[in-house]
Motif scaffolding. Structure first.
Motif, short mmCIF file in Angstrom:
data_model
loop_
_atom_site.label_atom_id
_atom_site.label_comp_id
_atom_site.label_asym_id
_atom_site.label_seq_id
_atom_site.Cartn_x
_atom_site.Cartn_y
_atom_site.Cartn_z
N ALA A 1 0.85 -1.21 0.00
CA ALA A 1 0.00 0.00 0.00
C ALA A 1 0.88 1.25 0.00
N TYR A 2 1.91 1.21 0.82
CA TYR A 2 2.84 2.34 0.89
C TYR A 2 3.47 2.57 -0.48
N SER A 3 3.91 1.50 -1.10
CA SER A 3 4.60 1.66 -2.38
C SER A 3 3.66 2.22 -3.44
N ALA A 4 2.41 1.80 -3.40
CA ALA A 4 1.47 2.32 -4.39
C ALA A 4 1.30 3.83 -4.23
N PRO B 1 3.61 -2.65 7.74
CA PRO B 1 2.69 -1.91 6.86
C PRO B 1 2.38 -0.53 7.43
N LEU B 2 1.83 0.32 6.56
CA LEU B 2 1.49 1.68 6.97
C LEU B 2 0.45 1.68 8.08
N THR B 3 0.60 2.60 9.01
CA THR B 3 -0.47 2.79 9.98
C THR B 3 -1.59 3.57 9.29
N ILE C 1 -2.44 10.31 5.42
CA ILE C 1 -1.65 11.47 4.98
C ILE C 1 -1.24 11.28 3.52
N GLY C 2 -0.73 10.11 3.21
CA GLY C 2 -0.31 9.84 1.83
C GLY C 2 -1.47 9.97 0.87
#
Lengths: 594, 655
Positions: free
Chosen positions: B440-443, B516-518, B524-525
């Motif tokens: 998810a972060y990478s996307a 993984p992202l919180t 925020i992203g």
């Protein structure tokens, strides 16, 4: 006119003058009371502080109460009142500075009571010396005669030599006092010699008279013949003033004296003492340049008497001056119109042009103009050199007081800048010259607060650390956050960052340089602001960013008194930085006297 | 009154929150963070209400006040004006207002402040002091974008300096002190230069030179207008930026008088201000503080620094330099464009060479802000042709690029920060395979990096393509180089993505930390990516507010140029452009039929208006005819430049 009549006139004059001199009289009375209390009530340790505070406060109140009267003067039209047969001159500008001196003294005595520098048995003496010095400064603020210039400087100077060496147990303190006294004596000697040269070439020591004589030299060849003596005399006079102002190259005493003497003494020497020298410089310049509006413009007696009685002032106050000036005034009076004045004194308000046309013309101009340009050039060079040297030398300092000493030199430079601008514009644009003087008065007022804060910081930290080395204060914010924030505000104000008062002072000073077209000085001042960032910021950096040493971390927080004192100073800097209109209006009203 | 409340609330609510924080005990870190976030969120919501209609009860007095402060789209003038005398002795006013240039930046600031406050949970040291400084910083930034009095502008400009110094110096990385003082020193030098220019401008300004109509147009305070009508010998100075612009564009501008070394005052002031603003942008060669400051600053501060602070430089150039000193701007257009171009190229190459992830993003900022400078500087308005559409396009592009870069660079810094929080290093070569661990972060990161790259459909594209297209008209060489920088950008960003996110697996230290992202980080992203996509697909959303003001600015300058042309045919500087010859040649080739018709049309095109217009300096006979025809032809094109901009975007995206 027989002798008795003359004595009677003198007596009347002395009485009138004394009433205008009331604030100083109160200071004198306080000094006597202090000495008496030392004799009669030696066991009351805190009594001298209270006595001095009350006395100074009364003087402040007396001075403030005089303000409405003097503020009304320009409308009469009449800008100043002579005192003591013309030796002193009472006007708004002098009153502005005297109010500053008394106000500063009240705060300063509170601060002394907090740090309790002098040993308890010597407090009385310390305060007497301090007040004597303030008295000298007041004389400087009102001097209208070269004799009073010298007298004022010595009255302010001699007590401060003793104050510098007051901590008898410290070797450095004694060394500082001796150095200070030697430099002071030498410069006073040079200045005195300069005065004799000036008196010889102009035939008087009374500043307005000298200015008038100077303006009367319309013959260029006669002027050229006497110019070297005049220039030499002026330069020598400026030596004495530059010494007091700690301007380069007469600054050598400053770092050593500040480092050797106590921070409290430094707080006095770097603030009001400097302000006194600045007003003295303005007095000398304004006298010589003859922008003196009082003499030929005799006020309407009825109006004047009405105003004087309204403010409970001596109703028959008149400028009492030497014969030459009286003749000039009488000549004006004889013409029927009290506002008609000799050409040399023509005020150019109505024709104030906002171009420097007069400067660019190739003709040499009148002697007064030449002197104005010469003085402006000398002051501008002094300002530029002091500012640059002070800032560069402060960069390498490790001792906080020494750093502040160089910062003082730099600020002397900034302070001189609007004066240079005012002198340059004196003959051509009097309106703007007055504006520039208001800027310098504003600068002084704000500078007093900033530098008192800075030196108070060193005193408080010295008491806490027994050290004055900046690096020892590392991480101080962990121990005393509110105090450190206040110190940071004071330091940033000294750099001149908005929205703090230091910026306002610099802004007004630089604005006056723009008016006068002294571009080089403006650029030097601006660049110096950037240079000064380093060393002020280093103090803040050490206190805030650096990790605290073990010694610091184990320290108890600062006392409430010290925190409150610095916080109030810092808060006033913030308030003045945003709402400076009233202060500037006041300064402008003060400068309107010239 | 209502507008005054709203605008002041936007600016000073953060300060108020900072004051409240003073009384919150330092150990209550969670409460402090929430209060900070709440304050920034409130400010953002209020500022959002400037453009969004309300849904609340229309009879609610609060609702009424806020709806009165609505910003009307499609108008170029100033709205929400507040003017209160502040320091009458120096003619200083507390003068605030919004227009199409400042409104988007205000929204960007309030938006990014919320995100940065949300990202500040990673700050664990001295949270109270951090939050107070952060809130003061927000006040300073918002003040800069809303101030219309130069003195006030300067005060706000400096106000944000101190918090920034401490935010970098206390909460930064290992070399934080060096970076903080470098940042402080560079900015202070810039502002000192600005101070000199400010004083010169003030002293030489004189409101009495303006007609009463102009004085009213310049939004001067009523007291100033009354005062200026009374006969007086003394000049009436001003710090009013609008009035200064009117003075600067007047025929007998007070700034045209001779300054030092044979250059006019305008030239000097322009140069001083330009240096001050370019330091902030930052542009080569005064950019060196930026990589250090970015690398050392904590993540939320990097976001603010890249997202908002850099925009102040571009905003200052657009708001102050160009409108007030058009003559100097015209003379130095080559310098501005060249610096923009050099920044673009240098920043891109420098980014490519970086080993540190954050430093790479910092240099990409230098490169991307170069587009802003180039878009402003590409003065394609040629005397005789009077075609200002391309310059408008460039300026619109520059403004758009500022917003787009604000979103994408803040996003990139946040993405780097997320990674750094997990693995505690930023060396690009030791990354790889992040995609597998944190999809998810990478996307999100891909989206934001592509937005920076300028992929069509994302916000970065619009600004860049408009600037390149507009510079084509100014100089083909510059346009070609600028266009090729896009390839460089794609190069370093794709290479970075490949090295960091792709690859088989992560072999660097702290592999176990790659969680993984919180939800907080994810939102925020996402909050940054969504507007980046929206603006990329529907740029009109921004242009409808921005374009009228940009066009007003350009039209005023164009009007000044025409007047100057009429007054003195040879009055304008001539050899202002780096490759005049190329451009002239291009203009001729561009309209071959016009060239062919030049001779036949020469006599017929003699209407008075055009004769005046074509009275240009360097042109030969043939050249002048070309210009005449070009003008004639262009005048038939639709006037609505907004459409043209949208058109250009649409066609570029389609192709």
């Amino acid at each position: 006119m027989n002798l008795l009549h003359w004595i009677g006139q003198l007596e009347g004059d002395a009485y009138r003058s004394l009433r205008l001199f009331a604030p100083e009289g109160l200071v004198c009375a306080t000094m006597l009371l202090l000495l008496l209390s030392r004799m009669l009530l030696p066991s009351r340790r805190r009594l001298p502080y209270w006595l001095a505070f009350v006395g100074v406060f009364a003087a402040l109140a007396a001075a403030v109460m005089q303000w409405p009267f003097f503020a009304l003067l320009p409308q009469l039209p009449h800008t100043a009142v002579g005192g003591f047969t013309g030796l002193l001159r009472f006007d708004t500008l002098g009153l502005f500075f005297r109010i500053l001196f008394f106000g500063f003294s009240a705060v300063f005595i509170l601060f002394l009571g907090m740090t309790r520098l002098p040993p308890d048995e010597d407090v009385g003496e310390f305060l007497v010396l301090y007040l004597a010095s303030i008295l000298g400064l007041c004389v400087m603020a009102s001097a209208d005669h070269l004799l009073m210039v010298l007298l004022g400087m010595e009255m302010a100077g001699v007590p401060s030599y003793i104050l510098a060496g007051f901590i008898k147990s410290r070797r450095a303190s004694g060394e500082a006092a001796v150095k200070f006294a030697l430099f002071g004596a030498a410069s006073a000697g040079v200045m005195l010699y300069g005065m004799t040269l000036l008196a010889g070439s102009l035939g008087s020591l009374h500043l307005p008279t000298m200015g008038m004589r100077l303006a009367a030299w319309t013959d260029p060849s006669a002027f050229a013949a006497r110019a070297p003596v005049l220039v030499l005399g002026l330069l020598m006079l400026l030596v004495g003033l530059a010494f007091k102002l700690s301007a380069v190259p007469f600054h050598f005493w400053v770092p050593d004296v500040f480092e050797g003497s106590a921070a409290e003494v430094g707080a006095y020497l770097s603030t009001v003492s400097k302000a006194g020298a600045l007003i003295l410089l303005i007095r000398v310049a304004s006298g010589l340049l003859g922008a003196d509006a009082t003499i030929p413009r005799l006020p309407d007696p009825a109006q004047f008497a009405a105003a004087a009685s309204r403010f409970d002032m001596p109703a028959d106050s008149r400028p009492v001056i030497r014969e030459g000036v009286i003749q000039a005034g009488a000549a004006a009076d004889r013409n029927g119109d009290p506002n008609v004045r000799p050409v040399a004194f023509a005020r150019q308000d109505s024709t104030a042009e906002h171009s420097t046309a007069e400067h660019s013309t190739s003709e040499l101009g009148s002697p007064a103009q030449l002197v104005s340009r010469f003085l402006a050039a000398v002051i501008a060079v002094l300002a530029a050199v002091s500012c640059t040297f002070g800032n560069l030398a402060a960069y390498g300092q490790r001792n906080f007081k020494r750093l502040l000493a160089y910062s003082t030199i730099a600020h002397a430079g900034y302070m001189l800048m609007p004066v240079a601008a005012a002198v340059a514009m004196w003959r051509t644009q009097p309106e703007l010259a007055r504006w520039a003087l208001a800027a310098s008065a504003l600068y002084v007022a704000i500078y007093l607060i900033m530098n008192l804060g800075a030196f108070a910081t060193t005193a408080f930290l010295r008491d806490a650390f027994q050290s004055e080395t900046i690096d020892d204060f590392a991480g101080w914010i962990r121990v005393s956050p509110s105090l450190t924030v206040a110190v940071a505000v004071i330091m940033f104000s000294l750099i001149g960052l908005p929205p703090l008062a230091g910026f306002v002072a610099k802004f007004a000073a630089f604005a006056s340089l723009t008016y006068s077209g002294l571009w080089a000085l403006l650029v030097i001042g601006a660049v110096n602001t950037a240079i000064s960032l380093f060393y002020y910021l280093r103090v803040v950096k050490v206190m805030v960013l650096d990790a605290p040493s073990e010694a610091v971390a184990a320290m108890p927080p600062m006392g409430k008194g010290a925190v409150t004192f610095l916080a109030v100073l810092a808060a006033s800097l913030l308030v003045l930085g945003v709402l400076w209109q009233p202060l500037f209006t006041w300064a402008k009203a003060a400068a309107g006297a010239l | 009154m209502a507008t005054a409340i709203v605008l002041n609330l936007i600016i000073f609510l953060p300060t108020l929150a900072a004051l409240i924080l003073l009384f919150v005990p330092a150990w209550a870190t969670e409460a402090i963070r929430r209060l900070t976030l709440g304050a920034t969120l409130l400010v953002f919501l209020i500022s959002l209400r400037l453009i969004v209609p309300g849904f609340g009860d229309p009879h609610n007095p609060l609702e009424q006040i806020i709806s009165q402060a609505r910003f009307v789209a499609g108008e170029g003038g100033y709205q929400n004006i507040i003017q209160i005398p502040w320091i009458p002795s120096f003619d200083i006013f507390y003068f605030l207002g919004l227009d199409g240039l400042s409104l988007p930046l205000v929204l960007l600031t309030t938006f990014l402040s919320v995100l940065a406050a949300a990202a500040s949970w990673s700050i664990t040291k001295h949270v109270k002091a951090y939050s107070i400084l952060f809130l003061l910083l927000e006040t300073g930034m918002l003040g800069v974008f809303t101030a219309l009095d130069f003195f006030l502008f300067y005060v706000f400009w400096e106000v944000m300096l101190l918090p920034m110094y401490f935010l970098i110096g206390i909460w930064g990385g290992p070399r934080r002190e060096y970076a903080a003082i470098k940042f402080f020193l560079f900015t202070l030098v810039g502002s000192v230069l600005m101070l000199i220019a400010l004083l010169v401008m003030y002293y030489n300004s004189d409101v009495r030179r303006l007609s009463e109509q102009q004085r009213r147009e310049a939004l001067l305070h009523e007291s100033v207008i009354t005062k200026s009508l009374a006969p007086s010998e003394k000049p009436l100075h001003t710090f009013n930026l609008v009035a200064l612009a009117k003075l600067g564009q007047a025929e007998d501008s007070p700034f045209t008088q001779q300054g030092l070394f044979g250059k006019s005052l305008a030239w000097w002031c322009f140069l001083l201000l330009l240096i001050g603003f370019l330091i902030k942008v930052p542009s080569v060669p005064v950019h060196t503080w930026l990589p250090d400051a970015h690398v050392e600053a904590p993540t939320p501060i990097s976001m603010i620094l890249a997202g908002v602070l850099l925009k102040m430089g571009g905003y200052g150039i657009l708001r102050i330099c160009y409108p007030i000193f058009p003559s100097a701007a015209y003379e130095l257009a080559w310098l501005v464009s060249l610096l923009g171009l050099v920044s673009m190229v240098y920043g891109a190459f420098a980014a490519m060479a970086q080993k540190d992830f954050k430093r790479l993003v910092a240099y990409s900022s230098v490169s991307h802000m170069g587009y802003v400078v180039l878009g402003i500087g590409a003065w394609s308005l040629v005397p005789g042709i009077w075609d200002s559409q391309y310059w408008k396009m460039g300026m619109n592009g520059a403004m758009f690029q500022m917003i787009a870069h604000g979103l994408s660079s803040a996003g990139m810094f946040f993405m780097v920060g997320v990674l750094y929080d997990r693995v505690h290093h930023r060396e690009i070569d030791r990354f790889g395979g992040i995609y597998g661990k944190m999809p998810a972060y990478s996307a999100l990161a891909f989206g934001l990096f592509f937005a920076a790259l300028g992929l069509p459909g994302l916000c970065g594209f619009i600004g860049e393509v408009l600037v390149v297209l507009a510079s084509f008209r100014y100089s083909v060489t510059i346009a070609i180089i600028a266009a090729s920088v896009m390839i460089l950008t794609a190069g370093y960003i794709l290479w970075t993505i490949q090295r960091v996110y792709l690859g088989p697996e992560y072999r660097g230290p702290h592999a176990e930390g790659l969680t993984p992202l919180t939800p907080r980080e994810f939102s925020i992203g996402a909050a940054l990516l969504i507007p980046a996509v929206v603006l990329g697909v529907y740029p009109q959303a921004l242009f409808q507010y921005m374009a009228p003001s940009v066009e007003r600015t350009v039209d005023e300058i164009a009007g000044w140029m025409r007047r100057g042309e009429i007054a003195s045919p040879n009055g304008l500087p001539t050899a202002a452009h780096p490759n005049d010859a190329i451009r002239e040649g291009f203009v001729q080739n561009w309209q071959p039929e016009a060239k062919a018709n030049a001779n036949t049309n020469a006599n017929t095109a003699g209407s008075t208006e055009e004769r005046v217009d074509t009275n240009t300096e360097p042109n030969t006979e043939a050249n002048r005819k070309t210009n005449m025809n070009a003008k004639a032809e262009l005048s038939t094109q639709p006037k609505a430049e907004v459409n043209l901009v949208a058109h250009a975007v649409a066609s570029a995206e389609g192709g």
